[in-house]
Design a protein around this motif. Sequence first.
Motif, mmCIF file in Angstrom:
data_model
loop_
_atom_site.group_PDB
_atom_site.id
_atom_site.type_symbol
_atom_site.label_atom_id
_atom_site.label_comp_id
_atom_site.label_asym_id
_atom_site.label_seq_id
_atom_site.Cartn_x
_atom_site.Cartn_y
_atom_site.Cartn_z
ATOM 1 N N ILE A 2 -2.118 -36.643 -14.890
ATOM 2 C CA ILE A 2 -0.770 -36.608 -15.007
ATOM 3 C C ILE A 2 -0.126 -35.182 -14.492
ATOM 4 O O ILE A 2 -0.612 -34.168 -14.847
ATOM 5 C CB ILE A 2 -0.161 -36.686 -16.427
ATOM 6 N N ALA A 3 0.797 -35.231 -13.392
ATOM 7 C CA ALA A 3 1.256 -33.824 -13.042
ATOM 8 C C ALA A 3 2.554 -34.314 -13.420
ATOM 9 O O ALA A 3 3.513 -35.049 -12.749
ATOM 10 C CB ALA A 3 1.221 -33.887 -11.596
ATOM 11 N N SER A 4 3.328 -33.723 -14.414
ATOM 12 C CA SER A 4 4.724 -33.704 -14.867
ATOM 13 C C SER A 4 5.578 -32.849 -14.109
ATOM 14 O O SER A 4 5.238 -31.560 -13.687
ATOM 15 C CB SER A 4 4.489 -33.503 -16.357
ATOM 16 N N ASP A 5 6.850 -33.386 -14.036
ATOM 17 C CA ASP A 5 8.068 -32.472 -13.620
ATOM 18 C C ASP A 5 9.144 -32.908 -14.596
ATOM 19 O O ASP A 5 9.700 -33.719 -14.713
ATOM 20 C CB ASP A 5 8.562 -32.825 -12.230
ATOM 21 N N SER A 6 9.069 -31.965 -15.803
ATOM 22 C CA SER A 6 10.086 -32.492 -16.898
ATOM 23 C C SER A 6 11.384 -31.893 -16.767
ATOM 24 O O SER A 6 11.551 -30.757 -15.760
ATOM 25 C CB SER A 6 9.643 -31.664 -18.180
ATOM 26 N N ILE A 7 12.182 -32.661 -17.164
ATOM 27 C CA ILE A 7 13.807 -32.212 -17.199
ATOM 28 C C ILE A 7 14.152 -31.091 -18.272
ATOM 29 O O ILE A 7 13.714 -31.723 -19.467
ATOM 30 C CB ILE A 7 14.627 -33.272 -17.235
ATOM 31 N N ARG A 8 14.798 -29.935 -18.112
ATOM 32 C CA ARG A 8 15.131 -29.072 -19.361
ATOM 33 C C ARG A 8 16.686 -28.897 -19.109
ATOM 34 O O ARG A 8 16.878 -28.077 -18.583
ATOM 35 C CB ARG A 8 14.414 -28.042 -19.319
ATOM 36 N N ARG A 65 -9.452 -31.069 -7.819
ATOM 37 C CA ARG A 65 -7.877 -31.189 -8.234
ATOM 38 C C ARG A 65 -7.183 -29.970 -7.473
ATOM 39 O O ARG A 65 -7.655 -28.821 -7.204
ATOM 40 C CB ARG A 65 -7.506 -31.336 -9.510
ATOM 41 N N TRP A 66 -5.930 -30.356 -7.132
ATOM 42 C CA TRP A 66 -5.073 -29.433 -6.385
ATOM 43 C C TRP A 66 -3.920 -29.400 -7.361
ATOM 44 O O TRP A 66 -3.237 -30.442 -7.307
ATOM 45 C CB TRP A 66 -4.955 -29.431 -5.068
ATOM 46 N N TYR A 67 -3.261 -28.497 -7.918
ATOM 47 C CA TYR A 67 -2.003 -28.358 -8.533
ATOM 48 C C TYR A 67 -1.033 -27.148 -8.661
ATOM 49 O O TYR A 67 -1.982 -26.092 -8.645
ATOM 50 C CB TYR A 67 -2.366 -28.761 -10.271
ATOM 51 N N THR A 68 0.036 -27.363 -8.218
ATOM 52 C CA THR A 68 0.738 -26.095 -8.607
ATOM 53 C C THR A 68 2.134 -26.423 -8.994
ATOM 54 O O THR A 68 2.703 -27.810 -8.677
ATOM 55 C CB THR A 68 1.121 -25.624 -6.746
ATOM 56 N N ASN A 69 2.834 -25.701 -9.755
ATOM 57 C CA ASN A 69 4.041 -25.864 -10.279
ATOM 58 C C ASN A 69 4.777 -24.586 -10.295
ATOM 59 O O ASN A 69 5.683 -24.385 -10.834
ATOM 60 C CB ASN A 69 3.947 -26.110 -11.833
ATOM 61 N N ASN A 70 4.413 -23.606 -9.278
ATOM 62 C CA ASN A 70 5.258 -22.520 -8.976
ATOM 63 C C ASN A 70 5.300 -21.952 -7.619
ATOM 64 O O ASN A 70 5.218 -20.749 -7.517
ATOM 65 C CB ASN A 70 4.762 -21.337 -9.748
ATOM 66 N N PRO A 71 5.498 -22.915 -6.700
ATOM 67 C CA PRO A 71 5.643 -22.359 -5.402
ATOM 68 C C PRO A 71 6.760 -21.468 -5.051
ATOM 69 O O PRO A 71 7.992 -21.833 -5.884
ATOM 70 C CB PRO A 71 5.854 -23.813 -4.343
ATOM 71 N N ASP A 92 5.598 -26.869 -15.858
ATOM 72 C CA ASP A 92 5.204 -28.110 -15.950
ATOM 73 C C ASP A 92 3.859 -28.234 -16.258
ATOM 74 O O ASP A 92 2.908 -27.389 -15.828
ATOM 75 C CB ASP A 92 5.812 -28.669 -14.893
ATOM 76 N N TRP A 93 3.484 -29.146 -16.823
ATOM 77 C CA TRP A 93 1.974 -29.655 -17.218
ATOM 78 C C TRP A 93 1.078 -30.352 -16.140
ATOM 79 O O TRP A 93 1.892 -31.327 -15.588
ATOM 80 C CB TRP A 93 1.819 -30.471 -18.416
ATOM 81 N N TRP A 94 -0.408 -29.866 -16.262
ATOM 82 C CA TRP A 94 -1.247 -30.712 -15.538
ATOM 83 C C TRP A 94 -2.045 -31.178 -16.604
ATOM 84 O O TRP A 94 -2.517 -30.552 -17.507
ATOM 85 C CB TRP A 94 -2.160 -29.762 -14.485
ATOM 86 N N GLN A 95 -2.234 -32.630 -16.711
ATOM 87 C CA GLN A 95 -2.990 -33.102 -17.780
ATOM 88 C C GLN A 95 -4.150 -34.134 -17.382
ATOM 89 O O GLN A 95 -3.599 -35.194 -16.582
ATOM 90 C CB GLN A 95 -2.056 -33.726 -18.988
ATOM 91 N N VAL A 96 -5.046 -34.293 -17.916
ATOM 92 C CA VAL A 96 -6.296 -35.143 -17.516
ATOM 93 C C VAL A 96 -6.560 -35.676 -19.143
ATOM 94 O O VAL A 96 -6.957 -34.973 -20.135
ATOM 95 C CB VAL A 96 -7.338 -34.817 -16.759
ATOM 96 N N LEU A 97 -6.235 -36.963 -19.214
ATOM 97 C CA LEU A 97 -6.712 -37.739 -20.699
ATOM 98 C C LEU A 97 -7.750 -38.576 -20.451
ATOM 99 O O LEU A 97 -7.893 -39.522 -19.328
ATOM 100 C CB LEU A 97 -5.391 -38.132 -21.378
ATOM 101 N N ILE A 98 -8.551 -38.947 -21.492
ATOM 102 C CA ILE A 98 -9.502 -40.262 -21.502
ATOM 103 C C ILE A 98 -9.225 -40.930 -22.983
ATOM 104 O O ILE A 98 -8.923 -40.210 -23.910
ATOM 105 C CB ILE A 98 -10.846 -39.796 -21.478
#
Length: 106
Positions: free
Chosen positions: A72-78, A9-15, A24-30
């Motif tokens: 799930i790679a989220s981008d939430s509105i606040r 996986r590759w994930y960034t929420n702060n470039p 924002d969240w990185w989530q893996v669920l089963i």
Amino acid sequence: NDPAFSYWRWYTNNPSSGANPGADWWQVLITDDGINWHYVENNMSSDNRWRKFAFRVKDYVTITDDFSIRFIASDSIRLGQYLDGGSLVEAAIDDVYLYDAQILIQ
């Protein structure tokens, strides 16, 4: 019998060009029933490089025909935050593998 998954996986929420870094969240669920989901990964840690992750399914759920995995790679509105809380989120998954051991009885 005893399945395990691995994936890169590759994930960034702060470039540097994004607003509201690290929000924002990185989530893996089963799930084993399609209703109740269990977190395998649930974090806000940016990691802008490829990282391998592996897990044993039985550590989280029972083995059933209804097993599913969700990324799930989220981008939430606040509201009220800079740009209404939006940020720049980038994510990718690659090389998803399912492993299972065979039991040999002699």
